[in-house]
Design a protein around this motif. Structure first.
Motif, mmCIF file in Angstrom:
data_model
loop_
_atom_site.group_PDB
_atom_site.id
_atom_site.type_symbol
_atom_site.label_atom_id
_atom_site.label_comp_id
_atom_site.label_asym_id
_atom_site.label_seq_id
_atom_site.Cartn_x
_atom_site.Cartn_y
_atom_site.Cartn_z
ATOM 1 N N VAL A 59 11.698 -13.070 19.903
ATOM 2 C CA VAL A 59 12.768 -11.808 20.563
ATOM 3 C C VAL A 59 12.360 -12.114 21.986
ATOM 4 O O VAL A 59 11.241 -12.498 22.435
ATOM 5 N N PRO A 60 13.203 -11.669 22.986
ATOM 6 C CA PRO A 60 12.872 -11.915 24.462
ATOM 7 C C PRO A 60 11.897 -10.876 24.782
ATOM 8 O O PRO A 60 11.725 -9.863 24.322
ATOM 9 N N LEU A 61 11.168 -11.369 25.731
ATOM 10 C CA LEU A 61 10.152 -10.486 26.415
ATOM 11 C C LEU A 61 10.536 -9.232 26.678
ATOM 12 O O LEU A 61 11.527 -8.901 27.382
ATOM 13 N N PRO A 62 10.053 -8.042 26.080
ATOM 14 C CA PRO A 62 10.652 -6.707 26.171
ATOM 15 C C PRO A 62 10.409 -6.287 27.591
ATOM 16 O O PRO A 62 9.317 -6.487 28.319
ATOM 17 N N ALA A 63 11.299 -5.611 28.202
ATOM 18 C CA ALA A 63 11.044 -4.844 29.581
ATOM 19 C C ALA A 63 10.268 -3.591 29.373
ATOM 20 O O ALA A 63 10.566 -2.664 29.737
ATOM 21 N N ALA A 64 9.112 -3.775 29.029
ATOM 22 C CA ALA A 64 8.113 -2.816 28.878
ATOM 23 C C ALA A 64 6.781 -3.479 29.128
ATOM 24 O O ALA A 64 6.466 -4.789 28.973
ATOM 25 N N ASP A 65 5.574 -2.473 29.312
ATOM 26 C CA ASP A 65 4.397 -2.924 29.461
ATOM 27 C C ASP A 65 3.967 -3.462 28.055
ATOM 28 O O ASP A 65 3.575 -2.483 27.277
ATOM 29 N N LEU A 66 3.517 -4.574 28.075
ATOM 30 C CA LEU A 66 2.939 -5.039 26.556
ATOM 31 C C LEU A 66 1.753 -4.461 26.103
ATOM 32 O O LEU A 66 1.550 -4.113 24.920
ATOM 33 N N ARG A 67 1.042 -3.745 26.941
ATOM 34 C CA ARG A 67 -0.369 -3.091 26.586
ATOM 35 C C ARG A 67 0.075 -1.892 26.042
ATOM 36 O O ARG A 67 -0.670 -1.456 25.139
ATOM 37 N N LEU A 68 1.054 -1.035 26.143
ATOM 38 C CA LEU A 68 1.443 -0.007 25.766
ATOM 39 C C LEU A 68 2.348 -0.094 24.202
ATOM 40 O O LEU A 68 2.375 0.761 23.696
ATOM 41 N N LEU A 69 2.708 -1.349 23.621
ATOM 42 C CA LEU A 69 3.289 -1.636 22.498
ATOM 43 C C LEU A 69 2.454 -1.161 21.333
ATOM 44 O O LEU A 69 1.280 -1.658 21.276
ATOM 45 N N GLY A 70 3.066 -0.291 20.394
ATOM 46 C CA GLY A 70 2.498 0.030 19.205
ATOM 47 C C GLY A 70 2.187 -1.190 18.305
ATOM 48 O O GLY A 70 3.325 -1.621 18.056
ATOM 49 N N VAL A 71 1.280 -1.238 17.401
ATOM 50 C CA VAL A 71 1.049 -2.201 16.470
ATOM 51 C C VAL A 71 0.564 -1.426 15.328
ATOM 52 O O VAL A 71 -0.422 -0.857 15.388
ATOM 53 N N VAL A 72 1.155 -1.865 14.087
ATOM 54 C CA VAL A 72 0.981 -1.219 12.992
ATOM 55 C C VAL A 72 0.609 -2.553 11.802
ATOM 56 O O VAL A 72 1.411 -3.501 11.820
ATOM 57 N N LEU A 73 -0.298 -2.272 11.198
ATOM 58 C CA LEU A 73 -0.777 -3.254 10.091
ATOM 59 C C LEU A 73 -0.730 -2.528 8.723
ATOM 60 O O LEU A 73 -1.451 -1.534 8.439
ATOM 61 N N GLU A 74 0.085 -3.049 7.763
ATOM 62 C CA GLU A 74 0.131 -2.564 6.434
ATOM 63 C C GLU A 74 -0.443 -3.681 5.298
ATOM 64 O O GLU A 74 -0.232 -4.957 5.646
ATOM 65 N N HIS A 75 -1.368 -3.015 4.450
ATOM 66 C CA HIS A 75 -1.742 -3.875 3.499
ATOM 67 C C HIS A 75 -1.315 -3.298 1.947
ATOM 68 O O HIS A 75 -1.639 -2.150 1.695
ATOM 69 N N ASN A 76 -0.662 -4.189 1.332
ATOM 70 C CA ASN A 76 -0.045 -3.689 0.237
ATOM 71 C C ASN A 76 0.669 -2.136 0.021
ATOM 72 O O ASN A 76 0.496 -1.540 -0.754
ATOM 73 N N GLY A 77 1.498 -2.115 1.401
ATOM 74 C CA GLY A 77 2.329 -1.001 1.336
ATOM 75 C C GLY A 77 1.564 0.228 1.951
ATOM 76 O O GLY A 77 2.257 1.264 2.246
ATOM 77 N N GLU A 78 0.424 0.170 2.416
ATOM 78 C CA GLU A 78 -0.240 1.243 2.938
ATOM 79 C C GLU A 78 -0.654 0.808 4.455
ATOM 80 O O GLU A 78 -1.304 -0.195 4.589
ATOM 81 N N VAL A 79 -0.455 1.928 5.550
ATOM 82 C CA VAL A 79 -0.772 1.554 6.990
ATOM 83 C C VAL A 79 -2.423 1.696 6.874
ATOM 84 O O VAL A 79 -2.882 2.639 6.349
ATOM 85 N N VAL A 80 -3.256 0.566 7.244
ATOM 86 C CA VAL A 80 -4.667 0.282 7.021
ATOM 87 C C VAL A 80 -5.005 0.230 8.901
ATOM 88 O O VAL A 80 -6.245 0.676 8.844
ATOM 89 N N ALA A 81 -4.126 -0.026 9.857
ATOM 90 C CA ALA A 81 -4.683 -0.005 11.196
ATOM 91 C C ALA A 81 -3.411 0.243 12.226
ATOM 92 O O ALA A 81 -2.268 -0.398 11.875
ATOM 93 N N THR A 82 -3.609 0.747 13.170
ATOM 94 C CA THR A 82 -2.698 1.102 14.019
ATOM 95 C C THR A 82 -3.305 0.827 15.565
ATOM 96 O O THR A 82 -4.923 1.144 15.911
ATOM 97 N N ALA A 83 -2.650 0.502 16.442
ATOM 98 C CA ALA A 83 -3.318 0.014 17.761
ATOM 99 C C ALA A 83 -2.328 0.023 18.763
ATOM 100 O O ALA A 83 -1.069 0.010 18.550
ATOM 101 N N ALA A 84 -2.487 0.136 20.097
ATOM 102 C CA ALA A 84 -1.930 -0.124 21.593
ATOM 103 C C ALA A 84 -2.239 -1.602 21.564
ATOM 104 O O ALA A 84 -3.253 -2.088 21.312
ATOM 105 N N ALA A 85 -1.278 -2.195 21.741
ATOM 106 C CA ALA A 85 -1.399 -3.959 22.092
ATOM 107 C C ALA A 85 -2.469 -4.207 23.070
ATOM 108 O O ALA A 85 -3.255 -5.157 23.007
ATOM 109 N N GLY A 86 -2.760 -3.234 23.967
ATOM 110 C CA GLY A 86 -3.767 -3.711 24.767
ATOM 111 C C GLY A 86 -5.163 -2.861 24.554
ATOM 112 O O GLY A 86 -6.005 -2.870 25.366
ATOM 113 N N GLY A 87 -5.089 -2.182 23.558
ATOM 114 C CA GLY A 87 -6.383 -1.620 23.296
ATOM 115 C C GLY A 87 -7.773 -2.258 23.141
ATOM 116 O O GLY A 87 -8.624 -2.147 23.560
#
Length: 140
Positions: A59-87
């Protein structure tokens, strides 16, 4: 796991992570965040395990600070980790800049943003990055 040029392939068992991949539309000669952002044609959600990457739709580079984008990782349907991209890494583009020089067309993954300690064959991972998208892959 650190920033690396994408090596596309099936995900192996072992530690895994969600990340952001940068698709470069121009060469990156300098080593600053601004050089990377100026050269970036698109970004993608990414999954990383060992030396393999699964990259989502660009996707085109979002017009947002990439450091603040939320990141979610799911493992077999369960959320196992969350972070801010700059964390963990500061600005994701700063990690890419460390690899300069880079060429137009390179796909470079920023490194682990949200991680899971261990995955095995048959497990399913989903990485979601706000304003960027989602990618899903099974571990082989």
């Amino acid at each position: 796991m650190t920033a690396a040029k994408a090596s596309i392939g099936p995900l192996p068992a072992g530690p895994a992570a969600a990340s952001i991949a940068f698709v470069l539309g121009a060469d990156v000669e300098g080593a600053t965040i601004w050089d990377v952002l100026a050269a970036t044609r698109a970004v993608c959600p990414a999954l990383v395990a060992g030396d393999r990457h699964v990259i989502g739709s660009p996707v085109p580079l979002p017009a947002a600070d990439l450091r603040l984008l939320g990141v979610v990782l799911e493992h077999n349907g369960e959320v196992v980790a969350t972070a801010a991209a700059g964390g963990k890494l500061g600005h994701p583009a700063a990690v890419i800049a460390e690899l300069a020089p880079l060429k137009a067309g390179d796909v470079v993954v920023a490194g682990p943003l949200a991680s899971v300690a261990e995955v095995k064959a048959g497990d399913v991972l989903v990485a979601s990055v706000a304003r960027v998208g989602t990618v899903e892959a099974a571990v082989s």
